[in-house]
Motif scaffolding. Sequence first.
Motif, mmCIF file in Angstrom:
data_model
loop_
_atom_site.group_PDB
_atom_site.id
_atom_site.type_symbol
_atom_site.label_atom_id
_atom_site.label_comp_id
_atom_site.label_asym_id
_atom_site.label_seq_id
_atom_site.Cartn_x
_atom_site.Cartn_y
_atom_site.Cartn_z
ATOM 1 N N LEU A 141 -1.391 -11.728 6.217
ATOM 2 C CA LEU A 141 -1.845 -10.482 6.853
ATOM 3 C C LEU A 141 -0.796 -10.107 7.904
ATOM 4 N N VAL A 142 -0.330 -8.865 7.831
ATOM 5 C CA VAL A 142 0.711 -8.415 8.769
ATOM 6 C C VAL A 142 0.206 -7.181 9.517
ATOM 7 N N GLU A 143 0.368 -7.188 10.836
ATOM 8 C CA GLU A 143 0.065 -6.001 11.645
ATOM 9 C C GLU A 143 1.410 -5.496 12.158
ATOM 10 N N PRO A 144 1.992 -4.480 11.480
ATOM 11 C CA PRO A 144 3.373 -4.090 11.783
ATOM 12 C C PRO A 144 3.597 -3.738 13.248
ATOM 13 N N LYS A 145 4.694 -4.291 13.780
ATOM 14 C CA LYS A 145 5.056 -4.038 15.178
ATOM 15 C C LYS A 145 6.381 -3.292 15.164
ATOM 16 N N LEU A 146 6.500 -2.259 15.985
ATOM 17 C CA LEU A 146 7.732 -1.480 16.040
ATOM 18 C C LEU A 146 8.864 -2.350 16.573
ATOM 19 N N THR A 147 10.002 -2.353 15.874
ATOM 20 C CA THR A 147 11.145 -3.101 16.390
ATOM 21 C C THR A 147 11.861 -2.219 17.429
ATOM 22 N N GLU A 148 12.669 -2.855 18.284
ATOM 23 C CA GLU A 148 13.413 -2.096 19.310
ATOM 24 C C GLU A 148 14.344 -1.095 18.627
ATOM 25 N N LYS A 149 14.931 -1.528 17.487
ATOM 26 C CA LYS A 149 15.863 -0.649 16.760
ATOM 27 C C LYS A 149 15.109 0.589 16.236
ATOM 28 N N ALA A 150 13.932 0.354 15.644
ATOM 29 C CA ALA A 150 13.151 1.482 15.116
ATOM 30 C C ALA A 150 12.659 2.364 16.263
ATOM 31 N N TYR A 151 12.369 1.744 17.412
ATOM 32 C CA TYR A 151 11.917 2.516 18.578
ATOM 33 C C TYR A 151 13.000 3.502 19.030
ATOM 34 N N ARG A 152 14.280 3.035 18.990
ATOM 35 C CA ARG A 152 15.375 3.932 19.398
ATOM 36 C C ARG A 152 15.444 5.134 18.456
ATOM 37 N N LYS A 153 15.193 4.894 17.153
ATOM 38 C CA LYS A 153 15.246 5.996 16.179
ATOM 39 C C LYS A 153 13.972 6.851 16.197
ATOM 40 N N TYR A 154 12.830 6.203 16.446
ATOM 41 C CA TYR A 154 11.542 6.921 16.423
ATOM 42 C C TYR A 154 10.815 6.721 17.751
ATOM 43 N N PRO A 155 11.355 7.322 18.861
ATOM 44 C CA PRO A 155 10.729 7.084 20.178
ATOM 45 C C PRO A 155 9.265 7.506 20.241
ATOM 46 N N ARG A 156 8.869 8.422 19.326
ATOM 47 C CA ARG A 156 7.458 8.862 19.348
ATOM 48 C C ARG A 156 6.499 7.746 18.964
ATOM 49 N N LEU A 157 7.037 6.675 18.373
ATOM 50 C CA LEU A 157 6.161 5.570 17.955
ATOM 51 C C LEU A 157 5.965 4.532 19.063
ATOM 52 N N GLN A 158 6.349 4.903 20.293
ATOM 53 C CA GLN A 158 6.344 3.949 21.414
ATOM 54 C C GLN A 158 5.072 3.105 21.479
ATOM 55 N N GLU A 159 3.903 3.742 21.278
ATOM 56 C CA GLU A 159 2.654 2.984 21.458
ATOM 57 C C GLU A 159 2.537 1.848 20.438
ATOM 58 N N ASN A 160 3.321 1.941 19.347
ATOM 59 C CA ASN A 160 3.257 0.897 18.330
ATOM 60 C C ASN A 160 4.131 -0.317 18.650
ATOM 61 N N LEU A 161 4.747 -0.292 19.873
ATOM 62 C CA LEU A 161 5.375 -1.520 20.363
ATOM 63 C C LEU A 161 4.264 -2.498 20.745
ATOM 64 N N LYS A 162 3.086 -1.932 21.048
ATOM 65 C CA LYS A 162 1.966 -2.760 21.531
ATOM 66 C C LYS A 162 0.754 -2.735 20.618
ATOM 67 N N LYS A 163 0.669 -1.696 19.768
ATOM 68 C CA LYS A 163 -0.557 -1.503 18.987
ATOM 69 C C LYS A 163 -0.194 -1.214 17.536
ATOM 70 N N PRO A 164 -0.773 -1.948 16.585
ATOM 71 C CA PRO A 164 -0.431 -1.669 15.181
ATOM 72 C C PRO A 164 -1.127 -0.406 14.682
ATOM 73 N N GLN A 165 -0.451 0.330 13.813
ATOM 74 C CA GLN A 165 -1.092 1.521 13.230
ATOM 75 C C GLN A 165 -1.759 1.161 11.906
ATOM 76 N N SER A 166 -1.268 0.071 11.294
ATOM 77 C CA SER A 166 -1.799 -0.304 9.976
ATOM 78 C C SER A 166 -1.964 -1.813 9.892
ATOM 79 N N VAL A 167 -2.593 -2.241 8.825
ATOM 80 C CA VAL A 167 -2.628 -3.673 8.520
ATOM 81 C C VAL A 167 -2.248 -3.810 7.044
ATOM 82 N N ILE A 168 -1.411 -4.806 6.780
ATOM 83 C CA ILE A 168 -0.952 -5.036 5.405
ATOM 84 C C ILE A 168 -1.496 -6.391 4.964
ATOM 85 N N ILE A 169 -2.139 -6.394 3.806
ATOM 86 C CA ILE A 169 -2.767 -7.632 3.342
ATOM 87 C C ILE A 169 -2.186 -8.017 1.987
#
Length: 258
Positions: A214-242
């Motif tokens: 089970l994976v709860e995707p976490k934003l990487t620092e690299k992806a954060y630089r490209k997609y700053p709007r996803l900032q809250e996903n540094l701390k909170k997952p948007q999805s779960v992958i099973i």
Amino acid sequence: MRDNDVKKEWDNSAKAWADFVRTGKDYYRDGLNNPAAFELIGNVKGLTVLDMACGEGHNTRILARKGANVTGIDISPKLIELALQEEKKKALGIKYLVMNAAHLTGLPDSCFDLVTCFMALQDIEDYRKAMSEASRVLKPNSRFVFSIPHPCFEKISLDGKITDAADNYLGEIKYPIHWNMERLSMPFKTISFHRTLTDYIDAVNKSGLYVSRLVEPKLTEKAYRKYPRLQENLKKPQSVIIESVKIAMSHTVERSRR
Ligand SMILES: C[S@@+](CC[C@H](N)C(=O)[O-])C[C@H]1O[C@@H](n2cnc3c(N)ncnc32)[C@H](O)[C@@H]1O
């Protein structure tokens, strides 16, 4: 009939959805969920893959470009038409079929090495039947990998108000999603179902599959630089992958003897 309103809304939304996905506006997919899902899925070269509820085929094409022999199915004829148009423009050898995931009629037992279902099981009315169909068409010891919006953190529309699903976590809720973000070329509406993590895991187990990761995707620092709007996903997952695995017959016997 079950699924009719889900199908109707996805048909009506097909063009707007395809524009959203194909023009880089679905940054949760591009920046967060796909990197995590494809890392979990790993090497698919030479595998026979079913992409269940494939939509207009964005992720289906990724699987095919990675070397899989892919079949994509979806309940919406309009979305499948758009997927087929892409296949005509640039053939990747993908077979597309209009089909309800809960009735994979015509697909034989034990014929796929992998079944994927990206961010769609929450839209499938009879998700339990869809899972048992995924299990039926999988070869023993092969995987069913699915992602869903995280049921603990999603927002749902209840009595016309947007609320935190967590506030009404227990139980199933059918609700409309009004896709009206500014970045869309036109707004659209779809139907979705809130269910608990227990509901999904229970359906996995009852389908002759067992959860292996089970994976709860976490934003990487690299992806954060490209997609700053996803900032809250540094701390909170948007999805779960099973990731789940089809239990081989001998394993089933083993378990039932305990
Ligand atoms: C959020 S979209 C995701 C599409 C695709 N997996 C992707 O990642 O772009 C949900 C999809 O589920 C499909 N769907 C809903 N109910 C279904 C069912 N019973 N059988 C097959 N597809 C279904 C919709 O038509 C829609 O394409």
